[in-house]
Design a protein around this motif. Sequence first.
Motif, PDB file in Angstrom:
ATOM      1  N   UNK A   1       0.824  -1.210   0.000  1.00 21.13           N
ATOM      2  CA  UNK A   1       0.000   0.000   0.000  1.00 21.13           C
ATOM      3  C   UNK A   1       0.857   1.258   0.000  1.00 21.13           C
ATOM      4  N   UNK A   2       1.968   1.252   0.718  1.00 22.64           N
ATOM      5  CA  UNK A   2       2.837   2.432   0.776  1.00 22.64           C
ATOM      6  C   UNK A   2       3.586   2.618  -0.547  1.00 22.64           C
ATOM      7  N   UNK A   3       3.954   1.527  -1.186  1.00 27.10           N
ATOM      8  CA  UNK A   3       4.756   1.607  -2.410  1.00 27.10           C
ATOM      9  C   UNK A   3       3.940   1.962  -3.643  1.00 27.10           C
ATOM     10  N   UNK A   4       2.632   1.771  -3.637  1.00 26.96           N
ATOM     11  CA  UNK A   4       1.812   1.973  -4.836  1.00 26.96           C
ATOM     12  C   UNK A   4       0.744   3.033  -4.593  1.00 26.96           C
ATOM     13  N   UNK A   5       1.198   4.283  -4.466  1.00 27.40           N
ATOM     14  CA  UNK A   5       0.283   5.384  -4.203  1.00 27.40           C
ATOM     15  C   UNK A   5      -0.100   6.168  -5.455  1.00 27.40           C
ATOM     16  N   UNK A   6       0.470   5.831  -6.617  1.00 29.44           N
ATOM     17  CA  UNK A   6       0.143   6.584  -7.834  1.00 29.44           C
ATOM     18  C   UNK A   6      -1.325   6.355  -8.213  1.00 29.44           C
ATOM     19  N   UNK A   7      -2.013   7.413  -8.614  1.00 32.43           N
ATOM     20  CA  UNK A   7      -3.427   7.280  -8.959  1.00 32.43           C
ATOM     21  C   UNK A   7      -3.614   6.568 -10.299  1.00 32.43           C
TER      22      UNK A   7
ATOM     23  N   UNK B   1      -5.815   5.509  -5.667  1.00 32.11           N
ATOM     24  CA  UNK B   1      -4.471   4.940  -5.607  1.00 32.11           C
ATOM     25  C   UNK B   1      -4.497   3.464  -6.023  1.00 32.11           C
ATOM     26  N   UNK B   2      -3.427   3.033  -6.665  1.00 31.20           N
ATOM     27  CA  UNK B   2      -3.339   1.665  -7.170  1.00 31.20           C
ATOM     28  C   UNK B   2      -3.535   0.644  -6.057  1.00 31.20           C
ATOM     29  N   UNK B   3      -2.940   0.878  -4.905  1.00 33.68           N
ATOM     30  CA  UNK B   3      -3.057  -0.065  -3.797  1.00 33.68           C
ATOM     31  C   UNK B   3      -4.509  -0.212  -3.352  1.00 33.68           C
TER      32      UNK B   3
END
Length: 119
Positions: free
Chosen positions: A18-24, A39-41
């Motif tokens: 969740x922290x690593x994949x914050x790009x919308x 966000x991707x996550x």
Amino acid sequence: MLRWLLIAPLLIVLILFAVSNQQPVGVSLWPFDLTWQAPLATVVLLFAAVAFLLGAFVSWAAGAPARRRARARIREGEAAQAELNTLRAREAKRVEAETVARDEAMYADNGSRAVRLAS
């Protein structure tokens, strides 16, 4: 304690994901003209949760016939147990009556009186 040893690595991986994949990313639903930015996550974990719940529901629904049969067997067992208790009580009364009659006949021949203690 053992439960946390198994769950902790999974939680760490989920948090790191969740922290690593914050790009919308944009999520579109085909028949509708809707687009959702998230966000991707969030998107991945949300769809994983929905898939898990769907699988749990399918598994629960597949077990319904077995649960129905089990409840029927429980009811049959309870009915059989009630019948057995009734038959045992009836047999106990019959044996008691035979015992009393035999005792009375045995003691009636020699003139003595049988003394029975109520239990």
